[in-house]
Design a protein around this motif. Sequence first.
Motif, PDB file in Angstrom:
ATOM      1  N   LEU A 107       0.837  -1.213   0.000  1.00 48.50           N
ATOM      2  CA  LEU A 107       0.000   0.000   0.000  1.00 48.50           C
ATOM      3  C   LEU A 107       0.865   1.254   0.000  1.00 48.50           C
ATOM      4  O   LEU A 107       0.597   2.214  -0.729  1.00 48.50           O
ATOM      5  CB  LEU A 107      -0.920  -0.008   1.231  1.00 48.50           C
ATOM      6  CG  LEU A 107      -2.187  -0.856   1.103  1.00 48.50           C
ATOM      7  CD1 LEU A 107      -2.917  -0.934   2.443  1.00 48.50           C
ATOM      8  CD2 LEU A 107      -3.107  -0.281   0.029  1.00 48.50           C
ATOM      9  N   PHE A 110       2.483   1.204  -3.736  1.00 48.36           N
ATOM     10  CA  PHE A 110       1.643   1.280  -4.929  1.00 48.36           C
ATOM     11  C   PHE A 110       0.213   1.714  -4.638  1.00 48.36           C
ATOM     12  O   PHE A 110      -0.609   1.795  -5.540  1.00 48.36           O
ATOM     13  CB  PHE A 110       1.629  -0.078  -5.644  1.00 48.36           C
ATOM     14  CG  PHE A 110       2.995  -0.623  -5.911  1.00 48.36           C
ATOM     15  CD1 PHE A 110       3.865   0.043  -6.764  1.00 48.36           C
ATOM     16  CD2 PHE A 110       3.414  -1.804  -5.310  1.00 48.36           C
ATOM     17  CE1 PHE A 110       5.128  -0.465  -7.010  1.00 48.36           C
ATOM     18  CE2 PHE A 110       4.670  -2.317  -5.556  1.00 48.36           C
ATOM     19  CZ  PHE A 110       5.545  -1.642  -6.398  1.00 48.36           C
ATOM     20  N   GLY A 111      -0.120   1.949  -3.354  1.00 47.36           N
ATOM     21  CA  GLY A 111      -1.477   2.371  -3.002  1.00 47.36           C
ATOM     22  C   GLY A 111      -1.747   3.787  -3.498  1.00 47.36           C
ATOM     23  O   GLY A 111      -0.828   4.481  -3.951  1.00 47.36           O
ATOM     24  N   PRO A 112      -3.022   4.218  -3.425  1.00 53.48           N
ATOM     25  CA  PRO A 112      -3.396   5.546  -3.942  1.00 53.48           C
ATOM     26  C   PRO A 112      -2.542   6.656  -3.324  1.00 53.48           C
ATOM     27  O   PRO A 112      -2.250   7.655  -3.987  1.00 53.48           O
ATOM     28  CB  PRO A 112      -4.867   5.686  -3.522  1.00 53.48           C
ATOM     29  CG  PRO A 112      -5.325   4.311  -3.206  1.00 53.48           C
ATOM     30  CD  PRO A 112      -4.143   3.500  -2.814  1.00 53.48           C
ATOM     31  N   HIS A 113      -2.168   6.487  -2.059  1.00 51.50           N
ATOM     32  CA  HIS A 113      -1.368   7.527  -1.410  1.00 51.50           C
ATOM     33  C   HIS A 113       0.089   7.096  -1.248  1.00 51.50           C
ATOM     34  O   HIS A 113       0.852   7.730  -0.534  1.00 51.50           O
ATOM     35  CB  HIS A 113      -1.971   7.878  -0.048  1.00 51.50           C
ATOM     36  CG  HIS A 113      -3.427   8.223  -0.154  1.00 51.50           C
ATOM     37  ND1 HIS A 113      -3.864   9.361  -0.808  1.00 51.50           N
ATOM     38  CD2 HIS A 113      -4.547   7.560   0.242  1.00 51.50           C
ATOM     39  CE1 HIS A 113      -5.196   9.381  -0.778  1.00 51.50           C
ATOM     40  NE2 HIS A 113      -5.634   8.289  -0.150  1.00 51.50           N
ATOM     41  N   GLY A 114       0.451   5.996  -1.908  1.00 48.75           N
ATOM     42  CA  GLY A 114       1.822   5.479  -1.802  1.00 48.75           C
ATOM     43  C   GLY A 114       2.791   6.263  -2.674  1.00 48.75           C
ATOM     44  O   GLY A 114       2.413   7.182  -3.408  1.00 48.75           O
ATOM     45  N   GLY A 117       1.945   5.731  -6.179  1.00 49.89           N
ATOM     46  CA  GLY A 117       0.511   5.807  -6.422  1.00 49.89           C
ATOM     47  C   GLY A 117       0.134   6.769  -7.538  1.00 49.89           C
ATOM     48  O   GLY A 117      -0.556   6.370  -8.495  1.00 49.89           O
ATOM     49  N   ASN A 121      -1.568   5.812 -11.086  1.00 50.70           N
ATOM     50  CA  ASN A 121      -2.870   6.386 -11.388  1.00 50.70           C
ATOM     51  C   ASN A 121      -2.839   7.099 -12.748  1.00 50.70           C
ATOM     52  O   ASN A 121      -3.728   6.919 -13.585  1.00 50.70           O
ATOM     53  CB  ASN A 121      -3.245   7.377 -10.283  1.00 50.70           C
ATOM     54  CG  ASN A 121      -4.750   7.546 -10.195  1.00 50.70           C
ATOM     55  OD1 ASN A 121      -5.488   6.621 -10.563  1.00 50.70           O
ATOM     56  ND2 ASN A 121      -5.197   8.710  -9.752  1.00 50.70           N
ATOM     57  N   GLU A 126      -5.248   0.641 -12.167  1.00 50.17           N
ATOM     58  CA  GLU A 126      -5.777   0.584 -10.804  1.00 50.17           C
ATOM     59  C   GLU A 126      -5.413  -0.750 -10.184  1.00 50.17           C
ATOM     60  O   GLU A 126      -5.594  -1.794 -10.796  1.00 50.17           O
ATOM     61  CB  GLU A 126      -7.291   0.754 -10.836  1.00 50.17           C
ATOM     62  CG  GLU A 126      -7.731   2.198 -11.026  1.00 50.17           C
ATOM     63  CD  GLU A 126      -9.228   2.336 -10.857  1.00 50.17           C
ATOM     64  OE1 GLU A 126      -9.713   2.164  -9.720  1.00 50.17           O
ATOM     65  OE2 GLU A 126      -9.901   2.582 -11.861  1.00 50.17           O
ATOM     66  N   VAL A 128      -5.546  -1.254  -6.295  1.00 50.62           N
ATOM     67  CA  VAL A 128      -6.300  -1.489  -5.064  1.00 50.62           C
ATOM     68  C   VAL A 128      -7.751  -1.836  -5.400  1.00 50.62           C
ATOM     69  O   VAL A 128      -8.368  -1.199  -6.253  1.00 50.62           O
ATOM     70  CB  VAL A 128      -6.224  -0.240  -4.154  1.00 50.62           C
ATOM     71  CG1 VAL A 128      -7.135  -0.393  -2.947  1.00 50.62           C
ATOM     72  CG2 VAL A 128      -4.785  -0.034  -3.703  1.00 50.62           C
TER      73      VAL A 128
END
Lengths: 269, 397
Positions: A107, A110-114, A117, A121, A126, A128
């Motif tokens: 996370l 590679f997570g949205p806030h990583g 990320g 994006n 995508e 997650v």
Amino acid sequence: MSLGSWFGRVAFLALGLTLLFLTLPTVAIFTDTSPGRLLDALGEPVVLDALWLSLKTTVIAVVVIVAVGTPAAYLVARREFRGRSVTLTLIELPLVMPPAVAGIALLAAFGPHGIFGPWINDAGIELVLQTAGVVVALIFVAAPFYLRQAVAAFASLDRGRLEASRTLGAGPFRTFVRIAIPEARPGLSSGLALAWGRALGEFGATLMFAGSLQGVTQTAPLAIFSRFSDPDGFTAALAISAVLIAVAALILLSVKLFGADRALDRTGP
Amino acid sequence: MTARSDSGLPARSADGPAPGHKGRHGGIGSPAPAERLEVAVGARLREFDLGAGFTVGPGQRLAVVGPSGAGKTTLLRLIAGLARPDRGRIAIGSRPVFDRGLGIDLPPEHRRCGYLPQDYALFPEMSAWRNVAYGLRVGGRTTRRARAAEILARFGAERLADVRPGGLSGGERQRIALARTLAAEPRVLLFDEPLAALDPATRNESMRQLDLALSQSGGPAVIVTHSFDEAAVLADRIAVLDRGRIAQAGSPAELSARPGSRFVADFTGAVVLDGEVAGTDGGLTVVAVDGGGMLRSVDRASGTVAVSTFPWEISLEAPGNAPRDSALNRLTGTVTSVTAIGNRARIGLAVPQPVTAEITGRSAEALEIRPGVRVTAAWKATATRLIARGPHDPYRP
């Protein structure tokens, strides 16, 4: 050791207990419920979705691991370079990482806030709560199992035969494909089996990174947990488990047959 | 598969593969053009600095002898491209395969050196014919199989085509390895201790196979060995390598008769004479020596042979005297050289083939030995070895 001596009898008892303890739970999965009910449970959409998703994601993950990991392992095994042992340690790190830590790490990366990320994006990918995220998690936790075996297998190859191939006119790639891979096959096969087994059983990192959406990210182990939490779902959980056990045994068996001794069976051209 | 896709050829060697490379795509079976091998290289090894320079012409055979750890194998590996020199130049024909100054360093697959390592390095999971076909880069399965069978037949190994290396004896492995090496049509042959992995019983036959391979290639050959008599039989020139340096180089007879150092004297044991078995006499094999004279040996052999003994087995006596001892073998010749080594003397004789005797300084004085004097060399049949030789060798005078 004679079974007549007192120690012999104790050891025999110890072996009996060991076997009993290790096999009883497996047997219980198949006997706790009647076979008819197990088969009925296999027809549930949740169960079918989970098994199909597991098969799909683990196969993709293993293909990626083998395709990228084989040349990488060959390089680490056959080349002397600065930082080689650091490289080996980094490769093996996910082996000792607790699954929950692996999930958080994925996370964070590679997570949205990583860290990556935004880039991921921007690229329109995508991960997650997506099937692709499951594959990423599986590769992360399973790759070291294959890489470790592959490095060991390539490192034990005879240098002379690789060199003979070169002097006979074969370049590095042909030498890799025609000489190194066939000779390392037993090690590569067992690494593949370990990685696949690990991927099939993956739970924690997948749950944290990709979630547990039926048909999208709910792999077989996640479905087992989800059905088990449901008061009426125990039989379904058992059914998935039974299939996983059968598949795992099949992988182990086929890889052993394919990897270890085919070289001895083949005769002639 | 194309030859280029996996070449890994560095951009700096813009002159591409050396000459003859394309030829292999054209005429299979046509021997590589005979080229000269020129070596002048240096490399730092763990304990000493390897520095060697020599030239081997087409069809010539250079034996590199020396104690273990002298750098012999490294030298072959430098030529084959399996190790990199720190300085110098290696050329096959007119083009360099390595040139430190010009930044040329062709990978092994573009040097076309037929490198035969000590353990042969056969591919264990391939049958013999597939091993041989590995170096063939053209044709479909049928063509390759036929071509491999043809080369195997040259080494009398066609019946082994479908056997894997695991099922072969040491001598058979050597034949497959030689066939595989020649199938790739090498421009240079590099043999590393080709007889070391074999038991003595198969040594003569293997020597014949090696001779065959060497004469079929037609290119220059470098043969590493630690035995002087093998070197004398297989090669026409010997370089003695000691701690990375060529201590001395010359024909076997020259080295034996005029060793440049104690080391070379100790090393160049055997005296080797060419001859033809003429028959047997009382259980002994009688050999007619080329150039005149008869020798007897306890070894059994037939056809063309090399007769070998050691300089210290040979005693010298004035010609015409009644034999003083039981030595059956006597050859009379002219002294060509006298070299003192400590309290011993190495005497070179022409009988007319070169023979070296090692006697004490005192008996050399007693016999008044000096160049031009005629003496008789005498030694026992039990100290006479016979080594079978290949039939006709066009590259040997």
